[in-house]
Design a protein around this motif. Structure first.
Motif, mmCIF file in Angstrom:
data_model
loop_
_atom_site.group_PDB
_atom_site.id
_atom_site.type_symbol
_atom_site.label_atom_id
_atom_site.label_comp_id
_atom_site.label_asym_id
_atom_site.label_seq_id
_atom_site.Cartn_x
_atom_site.Cartn_y
_atom_site.Cartn_z
ATOM 1 N N GLY A 1 13.348 8.881 1.164
ATOM 2 C CA GLY A 1 13.540 9.413 2.509
ATOM 3 C C GLY A 1 12.754 8.615 3.509
ATOM 4 O O GLY A 1 12.097 7.618 3.163
ATOM 5 N N PRO A 2 12.806 9.039 4.749
ATOM 6 C CA PRO A 2 12.146 8.279 5.816
ATOM 7 C C PRO A 2 10.629 8.252 5.702
ATOM 8 O O PRO A 2 9.980 7.427 6.327
ATOM 9 C CB PRO A 2 12.608 8.974 7.095
ATOM 10 C CG PRO A 2 13.023 10.342 6.675
ATOM 11 C CD PRO A 2 13.511 10.215 5.260
ATOM 12 N N TRP A 3 10.066 9.126 4.899
ATOM 13 C CA TRP A 3 8.609 9.177 4.802
ATOM 14 C C TRP A 3 8.031 7.846 4.308
ATOM 15 O O TRP A 3 6.934 7.461 4.700
ATOM 16 C CB TRP A 3 8.146 10.332 3.910
ATOM 17 C CG TRP A 3 8.319 10.071 2.439
ATOM 18 C CD1 TRP A 3 9.405 10.362 1.674
ATOM 19 C CD2 TRP A 3 7.383 9.420 1.575
ATOM 20 N NE1 TRP A 3 9.203 9.940 0.379
ATOM 21 C CE2 TRP A 3 7.969 9.361 0.288
ATOM 22 C CE3 TRP A 3 6.113 8.889 1.753
ATOM 23 C CZ2 TRP A 3 7.316 8.804 -0.801
ATOM 24 C CZ3 TRP A 3 5.474 8.325 0.654
ATOM 25 C CH2 TRP A 3 6.075 8.293 -0.599
ATOM 26 N N GLY A 4 8.760 7.128 3.453
ATOM 27 C CA GLY A 4 8.245 5.857 2.925
ATOM 28 C C GLY A 4 8.040 4.820 4.011
ATOM 29 O O GLY A 4 6.989 4.173 4.084
ATOM 30 N N GLU A 5 9.030 4.670 4.868
ATOM 31 C CA GLU A 5 8.902 3.719 5.977
ATOM 32 C C GLU A 5 7.866 4.210 6.990
ATOM 33 O O GLU A 5 7.093 3.413 7.529
ATOM 34 C CB GLU A 5 10.255 3.523 6.659
ATOM 35 C CG GLU A 5 10.224 2.404 7.688
ATOM 36 C CD GLU A 5 11.595 2.088 8.259
ATOM 37 O OE1 GLU A 5 11.655 1.822 9.471
ATOM 38 O OE2 GLU A 5 12.581 2.118 7.503
ATOM 39 N N GLU A 6 7.836 5.519 7.236
ATOM 40 C CA GLU A 6 6.830 6.084 8.146
ATOM 41 C C GLU A 6 5.427 5.840 7.607
ATOM 42 O O GLU A 6 4.505 5.512 8.363
ATOM 43 C CB GLU A 6 7.078 7.581 8.340
ATOM 44 C CG GLU A 6 8.347 7.906 9.095
ATOM 45 C CD GLU A 6 8.733 9.374 9.003
ATOM 46 O OE1 GLU A 6 7.999 10.173 8.373
ATOM 47 O OE2 GLU A 6 9.790 9.728 9.560
ATOM 48 N N CYS A 7 5.264 5.985 6.300
ATOM 49 C CA CYS A 7 3.966 5.746 5.668
ATOM 50 C C CYS A 7 3.548 4.295 5.850
ATOM 51 O O CYS A 7 2.405 4.001 6.215
ATOM 52 C CB CYS A 7 4.042 6.105 4.186
ATOM 53 S SG CYS A 7 2.500 5.897 3.289
ATOM 54 N N GLN A 8 4.473 3.389 5.604
ATOM 55 C CA GLN A 8 4.192 1.961 5.761
ATOM 56 C C GLN A 8 3.764 1.638 7.185
ATOM 57 O O GLN A 8 2.775 0.927 7.397
ATOM 58 C CB GLN A 8 5.457 1.186 5.392
ATOM 59 C CG GLN A 8 5.308 -0.295 5.401
ATOM 60 C CD GLN A 8 6.589 -0.975 4.948
ATOM 61 O OE1 GLN A 8 7.270 -0.513 4.032
ATOM 62 N NE2 GLN A 8 6.914 -2.067 5.587
ATOM 63 N N LYS A 9 4.473 2.174 8.176
ATOM 64 C CA LYS A 9 4.125 1.929 9.580
ATOM 65 C C LYS A 9 2.765 2.528 9.926
ATOM 66 O O LYS A 9 1.968 1.909 10.640
ATOM 67 C CB LYS A 9 5.194 2.501 10.506
ATOM 68 C CG LYS A 9 6.483 1.723 10.483
ATOM 69 C CD LYS A 9 7.526 2.378 11.378
ATOM 70 C CE LYS A 9 8.841 1.632 11.326
ATOM 71 N NZ LYS A 9 9.893 2.319 12.097
ATOM 72 N N LEU B 1 0.832 -1.204 0.000
ATOM 73 C CA LEU B 1 0.000 0.000 0.000
ATOM 74 C C LEU B 1 0.870 1.260 0.000
ATOM 75 O O LEU B 1 0.561 2.240 -0.678
ATOM 76 C CB LEU B 1 -0.957 -0.014 1.196
ATOM 77 C CG LEU B 1 -2.087 -1.039 1.082
ATOM 78 C CD1 LEU B 1 -2.792 -1.209 2.425
ATOM 79 C CD2 LEU B 1 -3.081 -0.631 0.001
ATOM 80 N N ALA B 2 1.976 1.239 0.744
ATOM 81 C CA ALA B 2 2.903 2.375 0.742
ATOM 82 C C ALA B 2 3.547 2.531 -0.637
ATOM 83 O O ALA B 2 3.732 3.651 -1.132
ATOM 84 C CB ALA B 2 3.960 2.199 1.830
ATOM 85 N N ARG B 3 3.874 1.418 -1.277
ATOM 86 C CA ARG B 3 4.447 1.474 -2.635
ATOM 87 C C ARG B 3 3.457 2.090 -3.616
ATOM 88 O O ARG B 3 3.808 2.963 -4.416
ATOM 89 C CB ARG B 3 4.837 0.068 -3.096
ATOM 90 C CG ARG B 3 5.457 0.042 -4.501
ATOM 91 C CD ARG B 3 5.713 -1.373 -4.969
ATOM 92 N NE ARG B 3 4.501 -2.144 -5.199
ATOM 93 C CZ ARG B 3 3.727 -2.039 -6.283
ATOM 94 N NH1 ARG B 3 4.012 -1.178 -7.243
ATOM 95 N NH2 ARG B 3 2.649 -2.796 -6.422
ATOM 96 N N LEU B 4 2.191 1.668 -3.527
ATOM 97 C CA LEU B 4 1.181 2.230 -4.426
ATOM 98 C C LEU B 4 0.890 3.689 -4.098
ATOM 99 O O LEU B 4 0.601 4.482 -4.998
ATOM 100 C CB LEU B 4 -0.094 1.389 -4.395
ATOM 101 C CG LEU B 4 0.019 0.034 -5.106
ATOM 102 C CD1 LEU B 4 -1.234 -0.801 -4.863
ATOM 103 C CD2 LEU B 4 0.265 0.212 -6.593
ATOM 104 N N ARG B 5 0.977 4.077 -2.829
ATOM 105 C CA ARG B 5 0.817 5.502 -2.476
ATOM 106 C C ARG B 5 1.918 6.315 -3.142
ATOM 107 O O ARG B 5 1.667 7.376 -3.701
ATOM 108 C CB ARG B 5 0.829 5.706 -0.973
ATOM 109 C CG ARG B 5 0.743 7.181 -0.597
ATOM 110 C CD ARG B 5 0.226 7.395 0.802
ATOM 111 N NE ARG B 5 0.255 8.787 1.189
ATOM 112 C CZ ARG B 5 -0.581 9.733 0.765
ATOM 113 N NH1 ARG B 5 -1.546 9.426 -0.078
ATOM 114 N NH2 ARG B 5 -0.479 10.974 1.173
#
Length: 160
Positions: free
Chosen positions: A40-48, A16-20
Motif C-alpha cells: 500500500g501507499p505506506w511504503g512510499e510514504e515511509c521512504q519519503k 531503510l524503508a525496505r528493512l523497516r
C-alpha cells in the motif's frame, strides 16, 4: 573483527524503508510464522518520511551496515524526543528506537549489535536520559545485552 558501520543519508531511504518492512514481519511469538505486512501507499510514504527526517534537524539518525553498493544488510533507526527538565535529570531528550532489522542472509554476524551500539552512542552524546524500544522475542537477547530492561508501568493510547 570490527563491523563497518556508517551513518545513513537520505539516499539510503529506500533501503531503510525496505528493512523497516522486514522488521514489521517479525512474529509476535518466537518460532511462529512471520506476520503479513500489507502493500500500500505506506511504503512510499515511509521512504519519503525517512528521507525528509534524515535531511532535517539532527534529531533522527540511522546507522547501517552495507551489504553491497545500494543495498543494506542491517540498520538501527532512532529519534530524539524533546523532554522537559525534571528533578532527576536536566537532559534534553529521550530516545526512541523505531527500527532494528537485518536481512536474514546477514544475521548472526553482529551487524545489528554494531548498528545499535552506534545509535545508542549517538543518542547518549546528544543528551538522552532514556532510550526505549519495542522488542520482538528474537531481539530481546540483543537488547538485554545492551542494557535494556522492561519498564512495565508505561501506558499508550493509539488514535483511531
Amino acid at each position: 573483527m570490527s563491523v563497518p558501520v556508517r551513518r545513513a543519508v537520505s539516499a539510503d531511504a529506500p533501503e531503510l524503508a525496505r528493512l523497516r518492512r522486514l522488521s514489521l514481519t517479525c512474529p509476535a511469538a518466537p518460532w511462529t510464522r512471520p506476520r503479513d505486512v500489507p502493500d500500500g501507499p505506506w511504503g512510499e510514504e515511509c521512504q519519503k518520511a525517512i528521507a525528509a527526517m534524515l535531511d532535517g534537524p539532527d534529531t533522527v539518525a540511522a546507522f547501517v551496515v552495507d551489504a553491497s553498493p545500494g543495498r543494506l544488510a542491517s540498520c538501527a533507526v532512532g529519534l530524539l524526543l524533546p523532554r522537559f527538565p525534571g528533578p532527576s535529570s536536566s537532559k534534553p531528550f529521550n530516545g526512541d528506537i523505531s527500527t532494528v532489522a537485518t536481512d536474514s542472509e546477514f544475521r548472526r554476524r553482529g551487524y545489528a549489535r554494531a548498528a545499535m551500539t552506534a545509535l545508542i552512542d549517538w543518542m547518549t552524546v546528544r543528551g538522552c536520559k532514556r532510550v526505549s524500544l519495542t522488542a520482538t522475542p528474537e531481539g530481546e537477547p540483543l537488547y538485554a545485552s545492551l542494557g535494556f530492561v522492561y519498564d512495565e508501568p508505561r501506558m499508550i493510547r493509539r488514535a483511531e
